[in-house]
Design a protein around this motif. Structure first.
Motif, PDB file in Angstrom:
ATOM      1  N   VAL A 179       0.472  -1.001  -0.135  1.00 43.59           N
ATOM      2  CA  VAL A 179      -0.302   0.105   0.285  1.00 43.59           C
ATOM      3  C   VAL A 179       0.550   1.202   0.243  1.00 43.59           C
ATOM      4  CG1 VAL A 179      -2.455  -1.141   1.195  1.00 43.59           C
ATOM      5  CG2 VAL A 179       0.155  -0.389   2.639  1.00 43.59           C
ATOM      6  N   LEU A 180       1.961   1.393   0.409  1.00 53.38           N
ATOM      7  CA  LEU A 180       2.837   2.429   0.647  1.00 53.38           C
ATOM      8  C   LEU A 180       3.506   2.349  -0.644  1.00 53.38           C
ATOM      9  CD1 LEU A 180       4.724   1.893   3.837  1.00 53.38           C
ATOM     10  CD2 LEU A 180       3.071   3.351   3.403  1.00 53.38           C
ATOM     11  N   LEU A 182       1.411   1.635  -3.516  1.00 52.72           N
ATOM     12  CA  LEU A 182       0.307   2.577  -4.293  1.00 52.72           C
ATOM     13  C   LEU A 182       0.801   3.645  -4.384  1.00 52.72           C
ATOM     14  CD1 LEU A 182      -2.031   2.192  -5.524  1.00 52.72           C
ATOM     15  CD2 LEU A 182      -3.847   2.053  -3.620  1.00 52.72           C
ATOM     16  N   VAL A 183       0.595   4.572  -2.781  1.00 50.55           N
ATOM     17  CA  VAL A 183       0.715   5.868  -2.327  1.00 50.55           C
ATOM     18  C   VAL A 183       1.707   6.299  -3.156  1.00 50.55           C
ATOM     19  CG1 VAL A 183       1.071   7.642  -0.243  1.00 50.55           C
ATOM     20  CG2 VAL A 183      -0.101   5.944  -0.473  1.00 50.55           C
ATOM     21  N   LEU A 186       0.731   6.958  -6.999  1.00 45.74           N
ATOM     22  CA  LEU A 186      -0.542   7.465  -7.559  1.00 45.74           C
ATOM     23  C   LEU A 186       0.408   9.032  -7.740  1.00 45.74           C
ATOM     24  CD1 LEU A 186      -3.250   6.912  -4.486  1.00 45.74           C
ATOM     25  CD2 LEU A 186      -3.122   6.876  -7.019  1.00 45.74           C
ATOM     26  N   TYR A 187       1.094   9.387  -6.582  1.00 41.56           N
ATOM     27  CA  TYR A 187       2.590  10.783  -6.776  1.00 41.56           C
ATOM     28  C   TYR A 187       2.680  10.445  -7.543  1.00 41.56           C
ATOM     29  CZ  TYR A 187       5.373  13.848  -5.679  1.00 41.56           C
ATOM     30  OH  TYR A 187       6.720  15.229  -5.146  1.00 41.56           O
ATOM     31  N   TYR A 189       1.573   9.219 -10.999  1.00 42.60           N
ATOM     32  CA  TYR A 189       0.821   9.272 -11.576  1.00 42.60           C
ATOM     33  C   TYR A 189       0.246  10.875 -11.321  1.00 42.60           C
ATOM     34  CZ  TYR A 189      -3.955   9.422 -12.870  1.00 42.60           C
ATOM     35  OH  TYR A 189      -5.166   9.058 -13.845  1.00 42.60           O
ATOM     36  N   ASN A 190      -0.061  11.595 -10.410  1.00 38.14           N
ATOM     37  CA  ASN A 190       0.074  13.156 -10.415  1.00 38.14           C
ATOM     38  C   ASN A 190       1.114  13.815 -11.171  1.00 38.14           C
ATOM     39  OD1 ASN A 190      -2.445  12.676  -9.761  1.00 38.14           O
ATOM     40  ND2 ASN A 190      -1.990  12.483  -7.071  1.00 38.14           N
TER      41      ASN A 190
ATOM     42  N   TRP B 392     -10.856   0.391  -6.227  1.00 38.54           N
ATOM     43  CA  TRP B 392     -11.187   0.741  -7.018  1.00 38.54           C
ATOM     44  C   TRP B 392     -11.991   2.811  -5.962  1.00 38.54           C
ATOM     45  CZ3 TRP B 392      -7.278   1.350 -10.582  1.00 38.54           C
ATOM     46  CH2 TRP B 392      -7.529   0.401 -11.541  1.00 38.54           C
ATOM     47  N   TRP B 395      -9.137   3.265  -4.378  1.00 34.52           N
ATOM     48  CA  TRP B 395      -8.175   4.397  -4.840  1.00 34.52           C
ATOM     49  C   TRP B 395      -7.783   5.514  -4.764  1.00 34.52           C
ATOM     50  CZ3 TRP B 395      -7.909   7.138  -9.836  1.00 34.52           C
ATOM     51  CH2 TRP B 395      -6.592   7.386  -9.992  1.00 34.52           C
ATOM     52  N   LEU B 398      -8.133   8.508  -2.069  1.00 35.11           N
ATOM     53  CA  LEU B 398      -6.313   8.416  -1.812  1.00 35.11           C
ATOM     54  C   LEU B 398      -5.825   9.390  -3.738  1.00 35.11           C
ATOM     55  CD1 LEU B 398      -5.381   5.185  -1.467  1.00 35.11           C
ATOM     56  CD2 LEU B 398      -5.604   6.917   0.233  1.00 35.11           C
ATOM     57  N   ASN B 399      -6.052   9.419  -3.982  1.00 37.82           N
ATOM     58  CA  ASN B 399      -5.502   9.619  -5.888  1.00 37.82           C
ATOM     59  C   ASN B 399      -5.497  11.080  -5.567  1.00 37.82           C
ATOM     60  OD1 ASN B 399      -4.747  10.635  -7.790  1.00 37.82           O
ATOM     61  ND2 ASN B 399      -6.231  10.468  -9.301  1.00 37.82           N
ATOM     62  N   VAL B 402      -4.033  13.241  -2.171  1.00 35.61           N
ATOM     63  CA  VAL B 402      -2.347  12.757  -2.162  1.00 35.61           C
ATOM     64  C   VAL B 402      -2.193  13.978  -3.803  1.00 35.61           C
ATOM     65  CG1 VAL B 402      -0.410  12.230  -4.184  1.00 35.61           C
ATOM     66  CG2 VAL B 402      -2.076  10.280  -2.596  1.00 35.61           C
ATOM     67  N   LEU B 403      -3.388  14.340  -4.855  1.00 28.74           N
ATOM     68  CA  LEU B 403      -3.311  14.921  -5.555  1.00 28.74           C
ATOM     69  C   LEU B 403      -2.921  16.328  -5.103  1.00 28.74           C
ATOM     70  CD1 LEU B 403      -3.262  15.496  -9.320  1.00 28.74           C
ATOM     71  CD2 LEU B 403      -5.654  15.821  -8.789  1.00 28.74           C
ATOM     72  N   ALA B 410      -2.552  10.570   3.017  1.00 28.42           N
ATOM     73  CA  ALA B 410      -2.531   8.794   2.090  1.00 28.42           C
ATOM     74  C   ALA B 410      -2.253   7.933   3.034  1.00 28.42           C
ATOM     75  CB  ALA B 410      -2.251   9.354   0.876  1.00 28.42           C
ATOM     76  N   VAL B 411      -0.895   7.924   3.161  1.00 27.52           N
ATOM     77  CA  VAL B 411      -0.386   7.193   4.128  1.00 27.52           C
ATOM     78  C   VAL B 411      -0.444   6.448   5.458  1.00 27.52           C
ATOM     79  CG1 VAL B 411       1.808   6.537   5.506  1.00 27.52           C
ATOM     80  CG2 VAL B 411       1.905   8.136   2.991  1.00 27.52           C
ATOM     81  N   VAL B 414      -4.077   4.483   4.235  1.00 26.73           N
ATOM     82  CA  VAL B 414      -3.405   3.476   3.822  1.00 26.73           C
ATOM     83  C   VAL B 414      -3.100   2.725   4.794  1.00 26.73           C
ATOM     84  CG1 VAL B 414      -3.229   4.156   1.255  1.00 26.73           C
ATOM     85  CG2 VAL B 414      -1.315   3.580   2.970  1.00 26.73           C
TER      86      VAL B 414
END
Lengths: 509, 477
Positions: A179-180, A182-183, A186-187, A189-190, B392, B395, B398-399, B402-403, B410-411, B414
């Motif tokens: 999961v870490l 995943l973060v 996501l980071y 991704y942005n 999802w 997801w 969280l997304n 983070v954005l 977010a950490v 999770v």
């Protein structure tokens, strides 16, 4: 290139679909033998379909081959994007090679719900192929996590006495790491303007703090999977409790996912942070090699011993990856750096064969006497001579005897480490002694000697391996010897991709 | 009061549900025992009819009617559509359970329909009065539903607790509303937003009102520290009622948050953002940790609902359009998963037997591999594991955080989800690894069997191809 047939999709979905189909057969044929041949046929078919990957692989390019790209979730800009290069292709072959053997090894052994057992392995095979083939980070993550579920069930349903503790520990440990990751994904991704392509992540320009944090997040995911000291504690538990097939897949394939992750994500995406923290990884690797080697020495349980030996051997792999930076600094020679990484990758494949084979051997003994304790046995060679031959061969390979595949990778890593730092290479070399010590000592206690009087009833009545077991072990023995004597084809396949990786890492520093 | 026909046409679904609920009330008094099926059929017909009217009038544009008290916008249409879908399925799931317990009467359906009407009004409200009316209609119906099993001590206690705490929360909410009214002089959300945007009002006073409103909202949503009622109500109420409470009202609670905080008080978003962050961390933490200690699955799912409320708020607190989309996606997915999970509990219950201990799930794989598989999908989805739909949902929120730069949050989220994964996995462990305590076959009607299978497989299939649901939600804002 034979781009006609979507080979990679086939390798992912054929076993999964097959697994689901086998699952539906379970209803009225709980004890019917039909599910076994069906499952085996599917696994063998998958293996056959994976062969073209090797034979029509273009070894002159580092770009992705057998690519498939379809839009998956447009709203998130993720793609069903598959492809292999020299780094991932051998691992897919390893997966498709090991799975039929695992299914064959469970033939008469698994009596409790065989259909579900076979199905779990088939589905897991597809998911693991997906992890190695995915070029989209989200697709990768989905396969990466989904794979935990069948393994959780395999350990929990068909495992040993303490299976529930082991399966939960395995699952939660790995989940926390991923999961870490995943973060971090996501980071990125942005940061990358909303895309998940792993190859485009490689081109990202990240600040050094971001790189460090992302590197640590990846480390959390991959270090647990490898597993590296000190997050290795789930592995002995999982191995000991898992059924033979589960241990084989865990050791032979699943551990490789962590090291694969380093090559696919950590090194190319965060080269600077990798360079800065290389000392840390090397330190952990050496602790794994030396300290875990000593831990292996004192184990009473054969499976636990092999599990610790796996951790120690995987330490070699991470060492081979991260020693690159020091080599480049000292010698400027990319060839020597490549030798370290290639050695580590050969070690990954070879460890897949050897650890898988050793777990199968323990499984053979366990099926007969239902004990994994070393002290239960002694003098097995007297009653099982054919079996003893194989065990000794695999043990030698595990100890890194020249002529077996275990030697090639370790030797390459040690040789290249000498260019980096004498003491690192020296400490790494102790594995040749330690590995020999714990493996051969186990062999001495289990296989050799005469059968003690109180064991006449147990060890004295062992029957030697049957044709099925001989076949499985013989195939693995052939693989171990083949790559030990002639590792060139494996190295050729990897070479261009590895060079490309090193180019990329040095360029983007 | 003169209301043009065109405005009434917008209100048609609500009017229809109200009329039909009254009809069923009358019919159920006069029909003989053996025709009770008619209540059920009429109720289902009402839900379908409402859906037809709502979707038939979905132009995609925003219409405000009834002296700007009632809004018909894309968000309300999507939420209503899911409320209908869930209510329909809830009726379907509950049927057998109610029949077995002599609760299969008109009241259940009438109250459910009133509750649904309350939700419809809440979802479409753009005025403090309509919001409050809708909320009370929903709440009062739910109090009565919880207490419907008259001779159950547990249910009565739960209903009392729910009622008293609920009334308190409504009071808080009203107090907050009255304060805002006193400051700004308007009850209309859009006007309120405009007045605040002018910036002539002392921020301190507004925040004072805001705090009371958030307390009321947090209570309705079940966010920590206003969650006390939730586990008791979930456990005490008849499972069919818990099923209803756990699913559709979450959608209404989401719209309540949206209407109050976003439509009305968006000018104060930096204030409510800070409050929501705290509520959300507490909910995720406490919900996930306390759920581990539960032995009753309804109670466990109640704590799981608390933790999910925390995740749901993550999207809203970013105060961006995409964040609202993510939260809405989360809420819808959660409602579908929760519905499925309670559906399986209903399935395992029989006449005179409540499957509410976790141990009742032991060895389900041996008794019925298919339902065990469905429950496994649902639990994995709740835990947020791919490739299930729940992944999802996590997801997307969280997304968004983070954005918005809250990587630390977010950490934290999770890590709590890993803690939460433990108790969902325990259910799978019980079903797959343990030996069954009873070997009784699981019987269910064909429609129930099909619906629960579709529910479970839908979570998996939508998880593999979430594109459609993402698109529906992203068109709303």
């Amino acid at each position: 290139m034979s781009a006609e047939l979507p080979l990679l999709s086939l390798l992912i979905w054929l076993p999964i679909a097959g697994g689901v189909w086998v699952l539906t057969q379970s209803k009225d044929s709980e004890d019917a033998l039909l599910v076994r041949p069906i499952a085996l046929t599917i696994a063998v078919l998958t293996f056959l379909f994976s062969l073209p990957l090797f034979f029509s692989f273009d070894i002159t390019t580092a770009s992705m081959q057998f690519e498939e790209k379809l839009p998956w979730i447009q709203a998130l800009n993720t793609y069903y994007h598959l492809g292999v290069d020299g780094i991932s292709m051998p691992l897919i072959l390893l997966t498709t090679f090991i799975t039929p053997l695992v299914i064959l090894s469970a033939w008469e052994v698994i009596k409790n719900r065989p259909a579900q057992y076979m199905a779990a392995f088939l589905i897991m095979e597809g998911l693991m192929n997906g992890v190695f083939a995915a070029l989209d980070a989200m697709l990768f993550y989905v396969f990466w996590e989904a794979m935990l579920v069948p393994m959780f069930i395999i350990i929990g349903v068909w495992g040993g006495a303490n299976r529930i503790y082991a399966s939960l520990k395995f699952f939660l440990y790995t989940l926390l790491g991923s999961v870490l990751m995943l973060v971090a994904l996501l980071y990125m991704y942005n940061q990358s303007g909303g895309q998940f392509s792993i190859l485009s992540f490689h081109q990202l320009n990240l600040s050094s703090t971001a790189q460090t944090l992302i590197f640590l997040a990846f480390l959390a995911a991959f270090a647990v999977k490898v597993p590296m000291w000190p997050v290795h504690t789930w592995l002995p538990d999982a191995h000991v409790e898992a059924p033979t097939g589960g241990s084989v897949v865990l050791a032979a394939i699943m551990l490789k996912m962590g090291t694969y992750g380093f090559l696919r994500f950590s090194l190319p995406i965060t080269p600077q942070a990798s360079h800065e923290l290389a000392w840390f990884i090397i330190l952990l690797s050496l602790i794994a090699v030396v300290y875990i080697g000593f831990v292996a020495l004192v184990q009473q349980d054969m499976k636990k011993l092999i599990a610790y030996s796996s951790i120690s051997h995987m330490g070699f792999v991470t060492l081979g990856f991260f020693i690159m930076f020091a080599i480049l600094q000292n010698t400027q020679s990319k060839d020597i750096a490549a030798m370290g990484i290639e050695g580590a990758m050969i070690q990954m494949i070879s460890h897949g064969f050897i650890s898988g084979a050793l777990f199968l051997c323990v499984g053979v003994l366990y099926d007969r006497l239902h004990s994994r304790e070393i002290s239960t046995y002694g003098g097995v060679a007297n009653t099982m001579p054919r079996f003893a031959m194989f065990v000794v061969l695999f043990a030698m390979a595990n100890a890194g005897l020249p002529g077996t595949s275990g030697f090639v990778g370790e030797f390459m890593v040690i040789l290249s480490s000498f260019q980096a730092n004498f003491w690192i290479a020296f400490l790494a070399s102790t594995t040749l002694i330690l590995g020999a010590a714990y493996t051969l000592w186990m062999i001495k206690r289990v296989i050799y000697g005469s059968i003690a009087d109180d064991k006449m009833e147990t060890v004295g009545r062992l029957t030697d391996i049957n044709a099925r077991e001989t076949f499985i072990l013989a195939i693995l023995a052939l693989a171990v010897l083949f790559f030990g004597i002639w590792p060139a084809p494996l190295q050729e396949v990897m070479h261009v991709s590895v060079m490309n990786l090193i180019e990329h890492v040095t360029r983007s520093q | 009061m003169n209301v043009p026909m065109s405005e009434l046409y917008v209100l048609l679904p609500e009017i229809f549900v109200l009329v039909m609920a009254c009809v069923i009330l009358l019919v159920s008094v006069y029909i003989p025992e053996q025709l009770r099926e008619l209540n059920y059929q009429l109720a289902q017909l009402t839900v379908i009819g409402a859906a037809v009217f709502t979707l038939g009038n979905s132009t995609g544009s925003t219409v405000v009617v009834m002296n700007s008290m009632f809004i018909h916008d894309p968000m309300s249409i999507v939420l209503k559509a899911f409320i209908y879908l869930i209510t329909f399925t809830v009726f379907l799931y509950s049927r057998q359970y109610l029949q077995d317990r002599d609760l299969y009467k008109g009241e259940y359906f009438v109250l459910s329909l009133y509750a649904m009407l309350g939700m419809q009004i809440m979802v479409s409200a753009c005025h403090f009065l309509t919001l409050y009316l809708g909320l009370e209609l929903l709440s009062l119906s739910l109090y009565a539903m919880v207490a419907m099993q008259r001779d159950s001590q547990q249910a009565t206690e739960a209903a009392m607790k729910y009622f008293i705490l609920g009334a308190l929360a409504s009071g808080m909410l009203l107090y907050g509303i009255s304060m805002l009214y006193g400051i700004t002089g308007t009850l209309e959300l859009q006007k309120l937003s405009a007045v605040i945007a002018e910036g002539n009002i002392d921020n301190k006073l507004l925040v004072f009102g805001l705090v009371f409103i958030i307390v009321g909202l947090a209570f309705k949503l079940g966010a920590v520290p206003f969650h006390m009622w939730l586990p008791d109500v979930y456990q005490g109420a008849p499972t069919a009622v818990t099923l209803f409470i756990s699913a559709a009202p979450k959608l209404a609670a989401f719209s309540l948050l949206m209407r109050f905080l976003v439509d009305g008080l968006s000018g104060l978003h930096s204030d409510w953002q800070a409050i929501l962050i705290i509520l959300s961390i507490l909910s995720m933490g406490l919900g996930n940790i306390v759920a581990i200690a539960q032995t009753n699955i309804k109670r466990m799912l109640a704590y799981s609902a608390i933790s999910h409320a925390g995740y749901l708020m993550l999207g809203i607190l970013t105060a961006t359009k995409d964040g609202y989309t993510a939260s809405m996606f989360y809420t819808i997915v959660y409602a579908l998963m929760s519905m499925g999970s309670f559906g399986v509990i209903l399935l395992l219950s029989r006449a005179g037997f409540e499957a509410e201990r976790l141990d009742d799930f032991k060895g389900l794989n041996e008794r019925n591999p298919w339902y065990a598989f469905i429950m496994m999908i649902l639990m994995l989805s709740m835990a947020g594991l791919p490739p299930m739909l729940g992944f999802w949902a996590k997801w997307s929120v969280l997304n968004q955080i983070v954005l918005s730069g809250f990587v630390w949050l977010a950490v934290l989220a999770v890590i709590f989800s890993v803690i939460g994964a433990f108790y969902y996995l325990r259910v799978i462990k019980l079903m797959y690894f343990d030996k069954p305590e009873s070997t009784e076959a699981i019987v269910a009607n064909a429609d129930m069997r099909i619906a629960i299978s579709l529910n479970g497989l839908g979570i998996l299939a939508l998880g593999l191809f979430p594109q459609m649901l993402f698109q529906i939600c992203s068109k709303v804002f």
